[in-house]
Motif scaffolding. Sequence first.
Motif, PDB file in Angstrom:
ATOM      1  N   ALA A   1       1.146  -0.986   0.072  1.00 34.12           N
ATOM      2  CA  ALA A   1       0.149   0.102   0.133  1.00 34.12           C
ATOM      3  C   ALA A   1       0.861   1.421   0.038  1.00 34.12           C
ATOM      4  CB  ALA A   1      -0.837   0.025   1.188  1.00 34.12           C
ATOM      5  N   GLY A   2       2.164   1.274   0.911  1.00 35.56           N
ATOM      6  CA  GLY A   2       3.352   2.315   0.893  1.00 35.56           C
ATOM      7  C   GLY A   2       3.510   2.760  -0.773  1.00 35.56           C
ATOM      8  N   ALA A   3       3.849   1.876  -1.625  1.00 38.14           N
ATOM      9  CA  ALA A   3       4.429   1.340  -2.937  1.00 38.14           C
ATOM     10  C   ALA A   3       3.474   1.970  -3.896  1.00 38.14           C
ATOM     11  CB  ALA A   3       5.163   0.246  -3.064  1.00 38.14           C
ATOM     12  N   ALA A   4       2.102   1.915  -3.279  1.00 43.33           N
ATOM     13  CA  ALA A   4       0.830   2.099  -4.285  1.00 43.33           C
ATOM     14  C   ALA A   4       0.781   3.928  -3.964  1.00 43.33           C
ATOM     15  CB  ALA A   4      -0.118   1.325  -4.710  1.00 43.33           C
ATOM     16  N   TRP A   5       1.374   4.199  -2.870  1.00 42.24           N
ATOM     17  CA  TRP A   5       1.026   5.007  -2.623  1.00 42.24           C
ATOM     18  C   TRP A   5       2.003   6.394  -2.884  1.00 42.24           C
ATOM     19  CZ3 TRP A   5       3.585   9.193   0.512  1.00 42.24           C
ATOM     20  CH2 TRP A   5       2.981   9.847   0.549  1.00 42.24           C
ATOM     21  N   LEU A   6       3.664   5.938  -3.034  1.00 40.31           N
ATOM     22  CA  LEU A   6       4.656   6.338  -3.536  1.00 40.31           C
ATOM     23  C   LEU A   6       4.641   6.628  -4.708  1.00 40.31           C
ATOM     24  CD1 LEU A   6       6.707   5.245  -0.265  1.00 40.31           C
ATOM     25  CD2 LEU A   6       5.731   8.076  -1.155  1.00 40.31           C
ATOM     26  N   ALA A   7       4.000   5.778  -5.691  1.00 40.88           N
ATOM     27  CA  ALA A   7       4.551   4.693  -6.963  1.00 40.88           C
ATOM     28  C   ALA A   7       4.310   6.802  -7.668  1.00 40.88           C
ATOM     29  CB  ALA A   7       3.803   4.676  -7.527  1.00 40.88           C
ATOM     30  N   PRO A   8       3.473   7.535  -7.432  1.00 41.94           N
ATOM     31  CA  PRO A   8       3.164   9.134  -8.516  1.00 41.94           C
ATOM     32  C   PRO A   8       3.984   9.493  -8.465  1.00 41.94           C
ATOM     33  CG  PRO A   8       0.925   8.151  -7.597  1.00 41.94           C
ATOM     34  CD  PRO A   8       1.620   7.644  -7.187  1.00 41.94           C
ATOM     35  N   ARG A   9       4.749   9.704  -6.836  1.00 42.86           N
ATOM     36  CA  ARG A   9       5.140  10.608  -6.361  1.00 42.86           C
ATOM     37  C   ARG A   9       7.175   9.889  -6.830  1.00 42.86           C
ATOM     38  NH1 ARG A   9       1.399   9.676  -3.866  1.00 42.86           N
ATOM     39  NH2 ARG A   9       0.528  11.229  -2.866  1.00 42.86           N
ATOM     40  N   VAL A  10       7.723   8.527  -6.126  1.00 45.39           N
ATOM     41  CA  VAL A  10       8.632   7.942  -6.480  1.00 45.39           C
ATOM     42  C   VAL A  10       9.155   6.701  -7.144  1.00 45.39           C
ATOM     43  CG1 VAL A  10      10.615   7.057  -4.882  1.00 45.39           C
ATOM     44  CG2 VAL A  10       8.777   9.046  -3.716  1.00 45.39           C
ATOM     45  N   PRO A  11       8.728   7.406  -8.231  1.00 42.70           N
ATOM     46  CA  PRO A  11       9.000   6.131  -9.948  1.00 42.70           C
ATOM     47  C   PRO A  11       9.216   4.760  -8.990  1.00 42.70           C
ATOM     48  CG  PRO A  11       9.127   7.520 -10.946  1.00 42.70           C
ATOM     49  CD  PRO A  11       9.215   7.931  -8.819  1.00 42.70           C
ATOM     50  N   GLN A  12      10.147   5.029  -8.317  1.00 43.37           N
ATOM     51  CA  GLN A  12      11.190   3.250  -8.010  1.00 43.37           C
ATOM     52  C   GLN A  12      11.148   2.787  -7.132  1.00 43.37           C
ATOM     53  OE1 GLN A  12      12.242   6.960  -8.004  1.00 43.37           O
ATOM     54  NE2 GLN A  12      14.200   7.258  -6.384  1.00 43.37           N
ATOM     55  N   ALA A  13       9.722   2.924  -6.281  1.00 43.59           N
ATOM     56  CA  ALA A  13       8.788   2.766  -4.682  1.00 43.59           C
ATOM     57  C   ALA A  13       8.649   1.856  -5.383  1.00 43.59           C
ATOM     58  CB  ALA A  13       7.708   3.910  -4.369  1.00 43.59           C
ATOM     59  N   SER A  14       8.867   0.242  -4.304  1.00 46.63           N
ATOM     60  CA  SER A  14       8.755  -0.764  -4.436  1.00 46.63           C
ATOM     61  C   SER A  14       8.620  -1.671  -2.803  1.00 46.63           C
ATOM     62  CB  SER A  14       9.086  -1.606  -5.060  1.00 46.63           C
ATOM     63  OG  SER A  14      10.774  -1.823  -4.622  1.00 46.63           O
ATOM     64  N   ALA A  15       7.370  -2.098  -2.623  1.00 53.04           N
ATOM     65  CA  ALA A  15       7.107  -3.056  -1.194  1.00 53.04           C
ATOM     66  C   ALA A  15       8.520  -3.190  -0.835  1.00 53.04           C
ATOM     67  CB  ALA A  15       6.080  -4.486  -1.693  1.00 53.04           C
ATOM     68  N   ASP A  16       9.653  -4.233  -1.360  1.00 54.59           N
ATOM     69  CA  ASP A  16      10.864  -4.482  -0.844  1.00 54.59           C
ATOM     70  C   ASP A  16      11.306  -3.064  -0.933  1.00 54.59           C
ATOM     71  OD1 ASP A  16      11.186  -4.352  -3.698  1.00 54.59           O
ATOM     72  OD2 ASP A  16      12.897  -5.320  -4.098  1.00 54.59           O
ATOM     73  N   ARG A  17      11.428  -2.176  -1.018  1.00 49.95           N
ATOM     74  CA  ARG A  17      11.974  -1.053  -0.879  1.00 49.95           C
ATOM     75  C   ARG A  17      11.275  -0.529   0.958  1.00 49.95           C
ATOM     76  NH1 ARG A  17      14.500   2.166  -5.556  1.00 49.95           N
ATOM     77  NH2 ARG A  17      15.841   2.380  -3.662  1.00 49.95           N
ATOM     78  N   ILE A  18      10.646  -0.595   1.058  1.00 45.73           N
ATOM     79  CA  ILE A  18       9.684   0.446   2.086  1.00 45.73           C
ATOM     80  C   ILE A  18       9.853  -0.616   3.339  1.00 45.73           C
ATOM     81  CG2 ILE A  18       7.746   1.127   2.845  1.00 45.73           C
ATOM     82  CD1 ILE A  18       7.116   1.540  -0.150  1.00 45.73           C
ATOM     83  N   VAL A  19      10.213   0.444   4.624  1.00 47.66           N
ATOM     84  CA  VAL A  19       9.588   0.122   5.960  1.00 47.66           C
ATOM     85  C   VAL A  19       8.747   0.719   6.390  1.00 47.66           C
ATOM     86  CG1 VAL A  19      11.134  -0.381   7.541  1.00 47.66           C
ATOM     87  CG2 VAL A  19      12.399  -0.648   5.518  1.00 47.66           C
ATOM     88  N   ILE A  20       7.851   0.357   7.511  1.00 48.48           N
ATOM     89  CA  ILE A  20       7.129   1.271   7.895  1.00 48.48           C
ATOM     90  C   ILE A  20       7.533   1.406   9.331  1.00 48.48           C
ATOM     91  CG2 ILE A  20       4.732   1.107   8.962  1.00 48.48           C
ATOM     92  CD1 ILE A  20       4.592   0.860   5.592  1.00 48.48           C
ATOM     93  N   TYR A  21       7.564   1.959   9.852  1.00 46.31           N
ATOM     94  CA  TYR A  21       7.812   2.460  11.002  1.00 46.31           C
ATOM     95  C   TYR A  21       6.750   3.400  11.903  1.00 46.31           C
ATOM     96  CZ  TYR A  21      12.995   2.311  11.666  1.00 46.31           C
ATOM     97  OH  TYR A  21      14.420   1.659  10.887  1.00 46.31           O
ATOM     98  N   PRO A  22       6.896   3.304  13.470  1.00 42.53           N
ATOM     99  CA  PRO A  22       5.722   3.919  13.419  1.00 42.53           C
ATOM    100  C   PRO A  22       4.766   5.051  14.326  1.00 42.53           C
ATOM    101  CG  PRO A  22       6.883   2.842  15.002  1.00 42.53           C
ATOM    102  CD  PRO A  22       7.168   2.014  13.991  1.00 42.53           C
ATOM    103  N   GLY A  23       6.875   5.787  14.099  1.00 44.13           N
ATOM    104  CA  GLY A  23       6.655   7.269  14.462  1.00 44.13           C
ATOM    105  C   GLY A  23       7.421   7.717  13.867  1.00 44.13           C
ATOM    106  N   SER A  24       7.580   9.137  13.351  1.00 45.58           N
ATOM    107  CA  SER A  24       8.744   9.815  13.061  1.00 45.58           C
ATOM    108  C   SER A  24       9.707   9.991  13.729  1.00 45.58           C
ATOM    109  CB  SER A  24       8.530  11.009  13.099  1.00 45.58           C
ATOM    110  OG  SER A  24       7.780  11.889  13.906  1.00 45.58           O
ATOM    111  N   GLN A  25       9.878   9.946  15.095  1.00 49.85           N
ATOM    112  CA  GLN A  25      11.123  10.037  15.528  1.00 49.85           C
ATOM    113  C   GLN A  25      12.207   8.220  15.517  1.00 49.85           C
ATOM    114  OE1 GLN A  25       8.410  10.722  19.611  1.00 49.85           O
ATOM    115  NE2 GLN A  25       8.503  12.792  18.892  1.00 49.85           N
TER     116      GLN A  25
END
Length: 178
Positions: free
Chosen positions: A144-168
């Motif tokens: 879902a993160g990769a799909a959301w980022l794709a229009p803004r970051v074409p090289q975004a893919s699920a295997d390159r994304i890490v989900i964090y619980p907060g910005s800190q």
Amino acid sequence: MDWIPTVSEWHGPMFLRIVDALAADIASGRLVRGQRLPTHRALASALDIDLTTVTRAYGEARRRGLLDARVGQGTFVSETTARAASDLAAPVNIDLSMNLPPQPVEANLDLRIAQGLATIRSEAGFSAYLGYARPGGTTEEREAGAAWLAPRVPQASADRIVIYPGSQAIIFNARCWR
């Protein structure tokens, strides 16, 4: 006019008596966050005092954080004004780790949170949410993160994304990876 302070219970200059009555009425719940107060002229007329006294009282109340003035709309009990500590059921733990702006009264967050929890309880129960989140996010979350980022970051893919619980957490770890 909804609110007329009882100034006879207070001592000192009239403008401070108005501020003290205002603070007491907020603490007692007679006045609530976001409630509109009388105009300067209307309150001066109701109390049979000079307009400048009310202006001075409202100014002092704003300085104390009790009121908000909105140009062209009026004077309101501050959205950030909280109940007095004596009105709270239990001691409040203050957590300053997050900077959240005050929510508008019309958002009715207490009711919306209660409804959301009731929905979770009826659909899945609470135990489904008691475990730790999978480190880095689930496959579905990363996709879902990769799909959301794709229009803004074409090289975004699920295997390159890490989900964090907060910005800190991400800022801390990004600094450590340098």
